[in-house]
Design an enzyme around this catalytic site. Structure first.
Site, short mmCIF file in Angstrom:
data_model
loop_
_atom_site.label_atom_id
_atom_site.label_comp_id
_atom_site.label_asym_id
_atom_site.label_seq_id
_atom_site.Cartn_x
_atom_site.Cartn_y
_atom_site.Cartn_z
N ARG A 86 14.53 37.87 19.11
CA ARG A 86 15.27 37.36 20.26
C ARG A 86 16.73 37.80 20.25
O ARG A 86 17.28 38.19 21.29
CB ARG A 86 15.16 35.83 20.32
CG ARG A 86 15.90 35.16 21.47
CD ARG A 86 15.78 35.87 22.80
NE ARG A 86 14.41 36.22 23.15
CZ ARG A 86 14.09 37.18 24.02
NH1 ARG A 86 15.04 37.91 24.59
NH2 ARG A 86 12.84 37.44 24.29
N GLU A 96 49.60 45.34 42.00
CA GLU A 96 48.65 44.84 42.99
C GLU A 96 49.38 44.54 44.30
O GLU A 96 50.40 43.85 44.31
CB GLU A 96 47.97 43.57 42.46
CG GLU A 96 46.90 43.01 43.39
CD GLU A 96 46.27 41.75 42.84
OE1 GLU A 96 45.32 41.87 42.04
OE2 GLU A 96 46.75 40.65 43.19
N LYS A 100 50.12 41.35 39.04
CA LYS A 100 49.21 40.74 40.00
C LYS A 100 49.92 39.69 40.85
O LYS A 100 51.11 39.44 40.68
CB LYS A 100 48.03 40.12 39.25
CG LYS A 100 47.14 41.17 38.57
CD LYS A 100 46.06 40.54 37.72
CE LYS A 100 45.05 39.78 38.55
NZ LYS A 100 44.26 40.69 39.42
N ASP A 128 44.41 44.89 47.14
CA ASP A 128 43.54 43.73 46.93
C ASP A 128 43.03 43.15 48.24
O ASP A 128 43.82 42.78 49.12
CB ASP A 128 44.31 42.66 46.15
CG ASP A 128 43.44 41.49 45.77
OD1 ASP A 128 42.36 41.71 45.19
OD2 ASP A 128 43.83 40.34 46.05
N LYS A 167 36.93 40.59 33.37
CA LYS A 167 36.00 39.48 33.62
C LYS A 167 34.76 39.70 32.78
O LYS A 167 33.69 40.09 33.27
CB LYS A 167 35.68 39.40 35.11
CG LYS A 167 36.89 39.04 35.96
CD LYS A 167 36.57 39.06 37.45
CE LYS A 167 37.80 38.73 38.28
NZ LYS A 167 37.53 38.79 39.73
#
Length: 276
Positions: A101, A194, A167, A215, A135
């Protein structure tokens, strides 16, 4: 990122095995009278896709039983069809049952990312790159970014210390976007800014830095922004890119499209391990 360090692989796989075995080991396999008998097994693809994570899969068997012989039938980055044999293992029965597994979890996770990345890559023009983001699953970033590359994608910065990426919240926390970008340029690091609108774009045009990330813009806005940039910056798009709209975004002439979904939302690849 051609190959992941084996020491790192072993450390990550050991943690996963401990998670699966603590505190009393595999209490089911212990019941099998022939658990020390040497047997063979095959890992078989149950869908079409791109394979990644074979070294992690191999490590699971090797760490459980040193006698394991793991033979890959394909390489990471290979496209496979359903029912293709991915690998063969020869080891003690208990080794295969205990490691199964954990081994498949790593293989399926990485192959799922590679497969989804490749689906995006197949839909864009050759001038555009598909990039992953930060992410990622905690402690599995290296594996996931490796899988993206095996699927034909490209890596964005690895972590916060790699490159400067200004950002929306950085912009909100600073009085002047232009002054913030000037500070970033002085660090001599790669700088990405950004941009969400034309006003922000006009504030940074003329400054010498590497990349502008647009963005959540529609195609019309994006094309206008690209025209204003006049090829003076590498350009990137981010925001809700999916398999339905990725070609349209790519056709604007953007250089890169960052897609968080290829790491945070990839479906696990489907395989099975069969004793033979």
């Amino acid at each position: 990122m051609l190959k992941i360090n084996q020491i790192y692989i072993n450390s990550i796989v050991k943690q996963a095995l401990k998670e699966d075995l603590r505190p009393n080991g595999d209490i089911t396999t212990n019941l099998i009278s022939s658990k020390n008998k040497s047997i063979k097994a095959k890992i078989i693809a149950k869908q079409n896709g791109v394979i990644a994570g074979l070294d992690f899969c191999r490590a699971a068997f090797k760490l459980v039983g040193k006698e394991s012989i793991f033979t890959s039938k394909v390489k990471d980055g290979s496209k496979v069809k359903k029912n293709k044999i991915i690998a063969e293992i020869k080891a003690k029965t208990k080794t295969i049952l205990i490691a199964e597994r954990t081994a498949l979890n790593f293989l399926n996770h990485a192959s799922g990312i590679a497969s989804l990345t490749n689906q995006f890559v197949q839909k864009i023009n050759k001038r555009t790159k598909i990039c992953c983001t930060r992410k990622t699953t905690p402690n599995l970033r290296l594996l996931e970014k490796y899988a993206v590359k095996k699927g034909g994608g490209h890596n964005h910065r690895y972590n916060l210390s790699d490159e400067i990426l200004i950002k929306d919240n950085h912009i909100s926390a600073e009085e002047s976007l232009r002054d913030l970008v000037k500070k970033a340029i002085k660090t001599k690091k790669i700088v990405t800014v950004e941009i969400e609108n034309f006003k922000q774009l006009n504030q940074v045009l003329g400054l010498k830095f590497k990349r502008i990330l647009f963005d959540n813009m529609n195609a019309k806005q994006l094309r206008k922004c690209l025209k204003l940039c006049k090829s003076k910056y590498e350009t990137e798009y981010s925001g809700n890119a999916d398999l339905k709209n990725i070609k349209k975004i790519s056709n604007t002439g953007i250089n890169r499209i960052s897609v968080g979904a290829i790491t945070h939302s990839a479906k696990s690849f489907d395989t099975s391990l069969v004793l033979s």
